[in-house]
Design a protein around this motif. Sequence first.
Motif, PDB file in Angstrom:
ATOM      1  N   LEU A  19       0.997  -1.099   0.108  1.00 54.51           N
ATOM      2  CA  LEU A  19      -0.417  -0.301   0.097  1.00 54.51           C
ATOM      3  C   LEU A  19       0.692   1.089  -0.239  1.00 54.51           C
ATOM      4  O   LEU A  19       1.982   1.076   0.091  1.00 54.51           O
ATOM      5  N   SER A  27       5.181  -4.451   7.888  1.00 59.60           N
ATOM      6  CA  SER A  27       4.038  -5.216   7.576  1.00 59.60           C
ATOM      7  C   SER A  27       3.415  -6.082   7.400  1.00 59.60           C
ATOM      8  O   SER A  27       1.797  -6.565   7.416  1.00 59.60           O
ATOM      9  N   ALA A  48      -0.057  -6.703   8.514  1.00 54.35           N
ATOM     10  CA  ALA A  48      -1.622  -7.122   8.543  1.00 54.35           C
ATOM     11  C   ALA A  48      -1.551  -9.003   8.765  1.00 54.35           C
ATOM     12  O   ALA A  48      -3.335  -9.067   8.838  1.00 54.35           O
ATOM     13  N   ASN A  75       2.414 -10.068   1.849  1.00 52.30           N
ATOM     14  CA  ASN A  75       4.190 -10.139   2.050  1.00 52.30           C
ATOM     15  C   ASN A  75       5.108 -10.924   2.661  1.00 52.30           C
ATOM     16  O   ASN A  75       6.359 -11.182   2.109  1.00 52.30           O
ATOM     17  N   LEU A  95      -2.963  -9.409   2.061  1.00 56.13           N
ATOM     18  CA  LEU A  95      -1.472  -8.186   2.037  1.00 56.13           C
ATOM     19  C   LEU A  95      -0.683  -9.498   2.681  1.00 56.13           C
ATOM     20  O   LEU A  95       0.787  -9.215   2.553  1.00 56.13           O
TER      21      LEU A  95
END
Length: 278
Positions: free
Chosen positions: A136, A163, A167, A193, A189
């Motif tokens: 993002l 991240s 997430a 990652n 997400l």
Amino acid sequence: MSRGGWFDIRIRIHLLFWAVMGLSVVTGHFLEVITLFVIVLIHEMGHVAMARELGWTVTEVQLLPFGGVATMEDSYATDPLDEIVVALAGPFLNVVMMAISYLFWYGNVWSEEWARFFLVSNATIALFNLLPIWPLDGGRILQAMLCWVLPYRSAAILSMTGSTLLAGILVGFSCLDVKVNVLVIGIYLLTVNIQSFMRFPYHFFRFLMEKYVRQPDEHAVHALRVQPQETVLSVSHKLRRGYSHLLYVQGTGLLPEERLLHALLFEQKHDAKVGTLL
């Protein structure tokens, strides 16, 4: 996937996009859903326009059932400030569209209900994209900010770790509240990652290769002190984004970054002592 060209940018449309469109027709919310996707597309075009202004190569824009992603080829070794500007271009267009919705309502072009829907939709998309989760916009901004104070490799791993944790938290909260849409986004997400961790050696190679190619364009020089017994690979882990490095090999002499990168990328001297390159 559906594919097409638009101003030499490939537009990819996920198969589930059409499923969402069909469901919106059945439930009588087609206008609202198609409006959301138009907002997302305009958001992504903001990234594309700014990236092209900075000379980056944009290869495609992908429309997902819950958003969009613009893929850019030159975002590894560029100045972190450029990355931040490109990341903010999308939310900026959302703010512009929010202002337009207010003006259209004030001018009696739109009803209050539709103007409110358009304004809230833009605000939601902008704020969601500013969450500090890769890939993002907020995650890209966070990684760029870390690149100001850390080597690229350390900044990327730290931002991906954060991240992944965020997430995972998003998935956990969506399960507790039973919010299916947020759960799907959170899982996506989290998956992205995890994949980024697995593919990071490739991304790091891309970073080094782009630095080697961009050498004549990088004007900021960063001095880096290293020991002669350090390996070429370990020294490459200390390179920062947006800089050319002049390596001071203690007790030996000065080594240009280009020589280090050539030894690593083309001579396969990963484990060679950096002192032997002088």
